[in-house]
Design an enzyme around this catalytic site. Structure first.
Site, PDB file in Angstrom:
ATOM      1  N   HIS A 120      -3.806 -18.805 -16.789  1.00 55.60           N
ATOM      2  CA  HIS A 120      -3.649 -19.673 -15.620  1.00 55.60           C
ATOM      3  C   HIS A 120      -3.804 -18.833 -14.350  1.00 55.60           C
ATOM      4  O   HIS A 120      -2.891 -18.751 -13.519  1.00 55.60           O
ATOM      5  CB  HIS A 120      -2.295 -20.386 -15.650  1.00 55.60           C
ATOM      6  N   GLU A 166      -8.566 -24.811 -15.655  1.00 64.19           N
ATOM      7  CA  GLU A 166      -9.469 -25.138 -14.552  1.00 64.19           C
ATOM      8  C   GLU A 166     -10.398 -23.984 -14.153  1.00 64.19           C
ATOM      9  O   GLU A 166     -10.251 -23.393 -13.074  1.00 64.19           O
ATOM     10  CB  GLU A 166      -8.674 -25.586 -13.324  1.00 64.19           C
ATOM     11  N   TYR A 293      -5.674 -35.394 -10.124  1.00 63.33           N
ATOM     12  CA  TYR A 293      -4.999 -35.383  -8.824  1.00 63.33           C
ATOM     13  C   TYR A 293      -5.662 -36.323  -7.816  1.00 63.33           C
ATOM     14  O   TYR A 293      -4.990 -37.083  -7.142  1.00 63.33           O
ATOM     15  CB  TYR A 293      -4.968 -33.955  -8.256  1.00 63.33           C
TER      16      TYR A 293
END
Length: 535
Positions: A120, A166, A293
């Site tokens: 991450h 991501e 989001y």
């Protein structure tokens, strides 16, 4: 929403190592690119550093205890590569292995299914120094070796894996438009190569996992973030971020179809997969992992949680979290938390790939202008409104759209470090980051006390009533060590004066933990005291 039978769905929260743990130089951990960048904080001034974060490293059981208290049935966390392999490669660090082994055990003890993210964004500085990190194709095999260590040590208890969170954002914010470490200013070509290397690293990890004899139950995916845009210009879009289709072709097609989609390849000069790499990539995702989001729908207001635009416009002098857009404009607020995309985007992805879906991130940071104190952070009415709009859409994906959604993971469990700041509070458990000397946030000097937010109570009640977990993780009773924490966090909600009546407070708090909070008010508290003979 109308009363229906509970659906089979796990729900819970997420978090990441660098954003939560702190203890940046403890337990055998080496510096990440973030740690290295902020060691000399005067050189890189920010609204906070990752050195303390939420001190989750020392408060792990307290924080994970909230999963059990709220009845959450899934939890996503990330492993710090720097704790496992401090030198980027080589011999694993036993202290790091033990930390995450204990964490997995605690997650399951609290009744939640662990979703382990391997990376991450907190790249070891040693990897950056040795071969320029994600810019180099050497990262592919190095990352796969790191992943094998995670499989070796945690694969007996973890079934759901996420390789890289991501790649789009990691390669963009840390390299292409370097807002975050390692601040690599690069060309379009290197940006595209970073994403390309990320996909190949993911696929190599999956190939290795499928060749093992102990991975029959493992499911592996790569969580990507995509904006829902309606109407979608599709192939006519001039920029990839103006089209949901373009984003899906770039960030999802490789791991399901083996290559970038035709429209995004016409728009951008992306690297090419060789035929062998296409075979490696194809079907390398066992499920769809989607972070949601932004929903931009028919030019409707960006934030429907309030009609008072003051809350969702940035005020003069404020800095937008990810884009330096003009203050006073609705577009300056990120994310655009409209509810349409929460239902439409997973449905679109399922219809395209016909795979199980996990919403790996879904959340909303309340505008900081209405969270200027710890008490305001706890009473997060706008986040409650967000969930009132979005939670029914999550259920409708299953009951009306027939999407095989198996888990929804709210971002995030606790207020944490948002890569350069503590001001943007995504958590459902409030953390006190306010400096008592200045009354301001972001100085790494707050008390770090915790409190359950209103939004977490809403989620507990909504998902507790509308879901049943598909996983078999029986929840143990609350640990005695957590009793004081539970009492402190919940006593105020039932007007229990724990300092005067500690034993009664403990009993009431434990009853609340077991799901009886709504039964307790001050009158009942007085009655309990009377029955027990007073204090």
């Amino acid at each position: 929403m109308a009363a229906t039978a509970p659906v089979k769905l796990a729900w819970g929260f997420g978090g990441s190592a660098m954003q939560m743990e702190g203890a940046w130089n403890q337990g055998g951990k080496s510096p990440s690119v973030f740690d290295n960048a902020y060691i000399d904080h005067q050189t890189r001034p920010t609204y906070g550093t990752p050195f303390m974060s939420a001190d989750h490293y020392h408060r792990m059981k307290e924080d994970l205890g909230y999963l059990g208290q709220l009845g959450a049935t899934a939890y996503r966390f990330s492993v710090a590569w720097t704790r496992i392999l401090p030198n980027c490669t080589g011999t694993p660090n036993p202290e790091g292995i033990k930390l995450y082994s204990d964490m997995i055990d605690e997650v399951k003890r609290q009744g939640a299914e662990p979703y382990l993210t391997m990376f991450h964004w907190d790249l070891p500085q040693s990897c950056q120094d040795q071969f320029n990190g994600w810019q180099s194709d050497r990262i592919i095999e190095v990352f796969a070796d790191y992943a094998n260590i995670l499989f070796d040590n945690f694969g007996d208890r973890v079934n759901y894996w996420l390789t890289l969170n991501e790649p789009r954002a990691n390669c963009d914010f840390c390299m292409y438009r370097p807002k975050f470490p390692p601040f690599t200013t690069t060309s379009d070509t290197v940006y595209y190569q970073c994403i390309h290397n990320s996909f190949l690293a993911h696929a190599t990890v999956v190939r290795n996992a499928r060749a093992r004899s102990d991975g029959a139950n493992w499911k592996i995916s790569i969580p990507n973030v995509v904006d829902w845009i309606d109407p979608d210009p599709g192939a006519a879009a001039k920029e990839y971020y103006e089209s949901t289709l373009m984003q899906i072709e770039w960030f999802f097609d490789p791991c399901f179809r083996g290559d970038y989609g035709p429209n995004i390849k016409r728009l951008l000069p992306l690297p090419e997969f060789t035929p062998a790499q296409q075979e490696l990539m194809k079907n390398s995702c066992d499920y769809i992992g989607i972070n949601i989001y932004n929903s931009m729908t028919n030019n409707l207001p960006a934030d429907p949680t309030t009609t008072d635009h003051h809350y969702w416009w940035f005020q003069p002098g404020e800095v937008a979290p990810y884009t330096a857009q003009e203050a006073g404009k609705p577009s300056a607020y990120w994310p655009h938390p409209r509810p349409e995309g929460v239902r439409a985007l997973p449905k679109m992805l399922y219809e395209r790939y016909e795979k199980e879906v996990v919403i790996t991130e879904l959340g909303y940071h309340v505008p900081r202008s209405v969270e200027a104190t710890f008490e305001q952070a706890v009473n997060d009415d706008l986040r409650v409104k967000y969930w009132e709009m979005n939670a029914p859409n999550v259920i409708a994906l299953i009951t009306e759209d027939n999407v095989p959604l198996t888990a929804v993971l709210a971002w995030c469990l606790i207020d944490n470090y948002e890569f350069e700041s503590y001001e943007f509070r995504w958590g459902h458990i409030a953390v006190d980051y306010w400096d008592p000397a200045t009354g301001k946030v972001n100085n790494d000097k707050g008390s770090l006390k915790r409190a359950i937010k209103k939004s977490a109570i809403y989620m507990r009640d909504f998902f507790g009533n509308h879901t049943v977990s598909p996983f078999n993780n029986p929840r143990d009773t609350v640990q005695p060590a957590n009793t004081a924490i539970v009492t402190t966090a919940l006593a105020s909600q039932v007007k229990v004066h724990s300092s005067n009546h500690p034993k009664v407070a403990e009993l009431v708090a434990l009853e609340m933990v077991s799901g009886g909070a709504e039964k307790w008010d001050y009158g009942l508290f007085v009655a309990v005291v009377a029955v027990l003979g007073g204090v």
